[in-house]
Design an enzyme around this catalytic site. Structure first.
Site, PDB file in Angstrom:
ATOM      1  N   GLY A  41      57.807  67.885  31.333  1.00 14.66           N
ATOM      2  CA  GLY A  41      57.565  66.455  31.518  1.00 14.66           C
ATOM      3  C   GLY A  41      58.653  65.751  32.301  1.00 14.66           C
ATOM      4  N   HIS A 441      91.089  66.629  12.274  1.00 16.94           N
ATOM      5  CA  HIS A 441      92.061  65.917  13.085  1.00 16.94           C
ATOM      6  C   HIS A 441      92.576  66.837  14.187  1.00 16.94           C
ATOM      7  CE1 HIS A 441      95.262  63.092  14.043  1.00 16.94           C
ATOM      8  NE2 HIS A 441      96.097  64.115  14.057  1.00 16.94           N
TER       9      HIS A 441
HETATM   10  P1  FAD Z   1      56.618  62.753  29.643  1.00 19.43           P
HETATM   11  O1  FAD Z   1      57.890  63.477  29.546  1.00 19.43           O
HETATM   12  O2  FAD Z   1      56.502  61.661  30.646  1.00 19.43           O
HETATM   13  O3  FAD Z   1      55.490  63.857  29.903  1.00 19.43           O
HETATM   14  C1  FAD Z   1      54.170  63.529  30.133  1.00 19.43           C
HETATM   15  C2  FAD Z   1      53.502  64.679  30.830  1.00 19.43           C
HETATM   16  O4  FAD Z   1      52.110  64.411  30.897  1.00 19.43           O
HETATM   17  C3  FAD Z   1      53.965  64.874  32.265  1.00 19.43           C
HETATM   18  O5  FAD Z   1      54.460  66.190  32.444  1.00 19.43           O
HETATM   19  C4  FAD Z   1      52.730  64.615  33.112  1.00 19.43           C
HETATM   20  O6  FAD Z   1      52.636  65.485  34.234  1.00 19.43           O
HETATM   21  C5  FAD Z   1      51.624  64.917  32.115  1.00 19.43           C
HETATM   22  N1  FAD Z   1      50.368  64.224  32.430  1.00 19.43           N
HETATM   23  C6  FAD Z   1      50.127  62.888  32.500  1.00 19.43           C
HETATM   24  N2  FAD Z   1      48.840  62.649  32.791  1.00 19.43           N
HETATM   25  C7  FAD Z   1      48.255  63.871  32.924  1.00 19.43           C
HETATM   26  C8  FAD Z   1      46.935  64.296  33.233  1.00 19.43           C
HETATM   27  N3  FAD Z   1      45.951  63.418  33.462  1.00 19.43           N
HETATM   28  N4  FAD Z   1      46.686  65.627  33.287  1.00 19.43           N
HETATM   29  C9  FAD Z   1      47.657  66.539  33.052  1.00 19.43           C
HETATM   30  N5  FAD Z   1      48.922  66.194  32.759  1.00 19.43           N
HETATM   31  C10 FAD Z   1      49.205  64.879  32.690  1.00 19.43           C
HETATM   32  N6  FAD Z   1      65.292  60.107  27.200  1.00 19.43           N
HETATM   33  C11 FAD Z   1      66.224  60.526  26.330  1.00 19.43           C
HETATM   34  O7  FAD Z   1      65.949  60.633  25.125  1.00 19.43           O
HETATM   35  N7  FAD Z   1      67.490  60.852  26.750  1.00 19.43           N
HETATM   36  C12 FAD Z   1      67.852  60.757  28.048  1.00 19.43           C
HETATM   37  O8  FAD Z   1      68.992  61.064  28.397  1.00 19.43           O
HETATM   38  C13 FAD Z   1      66.884  60.319  28.993  1.00 19.43           C
HETATM   39  N8  FAD Z   1      67.189  60.222  30.294  1.00 19.43           N
HETATM   40  C14 FAD Z   1      66.215  59.847  31.180  1.00 19.43           C
HETATM   41  C15 FAD Z   1      66.568  59.749  32.536  1.00 19.43           C
HETATM   42  C16 FAD Z   1      65.617  59.369  33.457  1.00 19.43           C
HETATM   43  C17 FAD Z   1      66.002  59.295  34.912  1.00 19.43           C
HETATM   44  C18 FAD Z   1      64.283  59.088  33.029  1.00 19.43           C
HETATM   45  C19 FAD Z   1      63.236  58.729  34.038  1.00 19.43           C
HETATM   46  C20 FAD Z   1      63.943  59.170  31.704  1.00 19.43           C
HETATM   47  C21 FAD Z   1      64.911  59.534  30.759  1.00 19.43           C
HETATM   48  N9  FAD Z   1      64.620  59.599  29.394  1.00 19.43           N
HETATM   49  C22 FAD Z   1      65.578  59.998  28.508  1.00 19.43           C
HETATM   50  C23 FAD Z   1      63.285  59.276  28.874  1.00 19.43           C
HETATM   51  C24 FAD Z   1      62.478  60.571  28.620  1.00 19.43           C
HETATM   52  O9  FAD Z   1      62.357  61.289  29.807  1.00 19.43           O
HETATM   53  C25 FAD Z   1      61.098  60.215  28.070  1.00 19.43           C
HETATM   54  O10 FAD Z   1      61.237  59.396  26.917  1.00 19.43           O
HETATM   55  C26 FAD Z   1      60.325  61.468  27.686  1.00 19.43           C
HETATM   56  O11 FAD Z   1      60.173  62.338  28.774  1.00 19.43           O
HETATM   57  C27 FAD Z   1      58.942  61.088  27.133  1.00 19.43           C
HETATM   58  O12 FAD Z   1      58.248  62.244  26.774  1.00 19.43           O
HETATM   59  P2  FAD Z   1      56.648  62.273  26.743  1.00 19.43           P
HETATM   60  O13 FAD Z   1      56.297  63.625  26.234  1.00 19.43           O
HETATM   61  O14 FAD Z   1      56.135  61.096  26.044  1.00 19.43           O
HETATM   62  O15 FAD Z   1      56.179  62.112  28.254  1.00 19.43           O
END
Ligand code: FAD
Ligand code: NAD
Length: 462
Positions: A41, A441
């Protein structure tokens, strides 16, 4: 491939979806995870991991440039240089290893990973398209884990000079002048990294403060450090559009000016992908742009769950993972519901900020009298040996019995205190419990013990 059936279909292999898939497999549930991108993701491919890799590389480079001048440590290093293209290749290598790791863990658990774009046909039927081929998957239960995408400003659409976080983490050369719109998590983490790599960085933030979700005591050391790195920070300033030379902004007095930029990085939040996969056709109840879920991550349609960024704030990987694990266990028949007392949050700026549970203001707003204790790193031996004296640890405790309601810290490397903070709150520790624990410490973690002792009125080192 012919059409398929399964008990649990998970759409999205981000931290929420892949953890749900792994746990489902471990529990013997016949599960499928679908993603159109590489597994992991946003977090693994263009978020948490790539950003922390680039932050580390920038820190290492910056140390050398710092040692190029006069260092009180007696160290000199001659003419450091960085080949950003090689750095990006190194970062991509870490991402690839982890992509393979996630795929391997899913396989080991017995859960199938299918590559393709998912589209809901109805609440239990999903079409998955890869190139010219498509299959239909029928599931008894479905988890929506489609995550989030960068929010775009209509007057600064991505493209050309205007980039989002994914592009900023893949640049092959260091821009001379970088303007960052949005002084939140992403803007400051990536902006600081580029300042350390040698860019002239300007941050344009619409609110009166950087990281407006934190109190000013926590953000003050970060602002001081940004300025120490030569970054310009314009607060209460609104981005207006692109000019000939860079970004047009409206200053607090209403005047319009232009800030020269080679790249304009827009980091003004993320929007949930609640419109992906034809989700809107299901007519699920929403909470603003997010999908509405209850304490078991159930949406308004029976048998359809939602987890992670698509369900709301805080949009953090570890929240998505905890929801994913919980939903797999619910599907397996376990009596689970969301029972967490806190979700730690870390901002990987320099210094870092870590928060867990309630801030002093939030605790006061809940009505019960509270007491706070604070310990500065300037009084911590370990911090002195690391040139990391800026910052502090703060505890918020219930006055009546010392129950810890919140813990916060700002300082170099304090992200590693997040586990101690979360354990203390989840396990219902009181300030005297933590005060009585022997802390090794010299470590920064002594700041946690001392903050608790300060709340009790008898800190030992201040
Ligand atoms: P996502 O990781 O967004 O995954 C969703 C997946 O669904 C994606 O792979 C996408 O391709 C797939 N998808 C969507 N629609 C479809 C479809 N129709 N068909 C097939 N596949 C689909 N969080 C932290 O906790 N610590 C951090 O240090 C941190 N740093 C970050 C830095 C950056 C630059 C960014 C952008 C975000 C950061 N985050 C961080 C936030 C974190 O990335 C997200 O909170 C997390 O990835 C959310 O997970 P998720 O599973 O909800 O969704
Ligand atoms: P954010 O909400 O942290 O910050 C966005 C900032 O942009 C805010 O300070 C806001 O006031 C400002 N802003 C909004 N519109 C503006 C405008 N027109 N002009 C100038 N400033 C404007 O959002 P983000 O930095 O994009 O991060 C998104 C989410 O990703 C975060 O909420 C967080 O959940 C997640 N994330 C987490 C981490 C981490 O855990 N270390 C790191 C990066 C991202």
């Amino acid at each position: 491939m012919s059409d398929m059936t399964c008990k649990l279909l998970i759409i999205g292999a981000g931290p929420g979806g892949y953890i749900c898939g792994i746990r489902a497999g471990q529990l013997g549930i016949d599960a499928i995870v679908v993603d159109e991108q590489k597994p992991g993701g946003t977090c693994l491919n263009v978020g948490c991991i790539p950003s922390k890799a680039m932050i580390h590389a920038a820190e290492e480079f910056h140390k050398l440039t710092h040692y190029n001048g006069t260092s009180p440590l007696g160290i000199t290093a001659a003419s450091p240089a960085i080949d950003l293209s090689a750095t990006v290749d190194w970062k991509d290598g870490i991402v690839s290893r982890l992509n393979a790791g996630v795929a391997g863990l899913l396989k080991k658990s017995g859960t199938r990973l299918i590559s393709g774009r998912a589209t809901f046909q109805d609440g239990k039927t999903v079409k998955v398209t890869t190139g010219d081929t498509s299959i239909t998957i029928r599931a008894e239960q479905v988890v929506i884990a489609t995550g989030s995408a960068p929010a775009e400003l209509p007057f600064l659409p991505f493209g050309g000079k205007v980039i989002g976080s994914s592009e900023a983490l893949a640049l092959r050369s260091v821009p001379e002048k970088l303007v960052v719109v949005g002084g939140g998590y992403i803007g400051l983490e990536i902006g600081t990294a580029y300042a350390k790599l040698g860019s002239r960085v300007t941050v344009v933030e619409a609110a009166e403060r950087i990281l407006p979700q934190y109190d000013s005591a926590l953000t003050r050391p970060v602002l001081k450090s940004l300025q120490g790195l030569g970054m310009e920070v314009h607060l209460a300033t609104k981005a207006k559009g692109l000019g000939d030379k860079g970004l047009l902004v409206e200053a607090p007095d209403g005047a319009e000016r232009e800030i020269a930029a080679d790249k304009v990085l827009v980091t003004v939040g993320r929007r949930p992908r609640s419109d992906s996969a034809n989700i809107t056709s299901l007519g699920l109840a929403t909470n603003g742009a997010f999908l509405r879920v209850d304490d078991r991550c159930r949406t308004s349609m029976q048998g359809v769950y939602a987890i992670g960024d698509v369900t709301g704030e805080p949009m953090l990987a570890h929240r998505a993972m905890a929801q994913g694990e919980m939903v797999a266990e619910i599907v397996a028949g376990h009596p689970r519901s969301w029972d967490k007392r806190c979700i730690p949050a870390v901002c990987f700026t320099d210094p870092e900020i870590v928060t867990c549970g309630l801030s002093p203001e939030e605790a006061k707003a809940q009505g019960a009298p509270v007491t706070t204790g604070q310990f500065p790193f300037s009084a911590n031996g370990r911090a002195m040996t690391m040139e990391a004296e800026d910052g502090f640890v703060r505890v918020v405790a219930r006055k009546e019995d010392g129950l810890i309601l919140g813990l916060q810290a700002v300082g170099q490397g304090v992200s590693e205190l997040s586990a101690a903070f979360a354990i203390a709150i989840e396990m219902g520790a009181r300030a005297d419990d933590i005060g009585a624990v022997i802390h090794a410490h010299p470590t920064q973690s002594e700041g946690l013990q001392e903050a608790c002792l300060a709340a009790l009125g008898h800190a030992l080192h201040i």
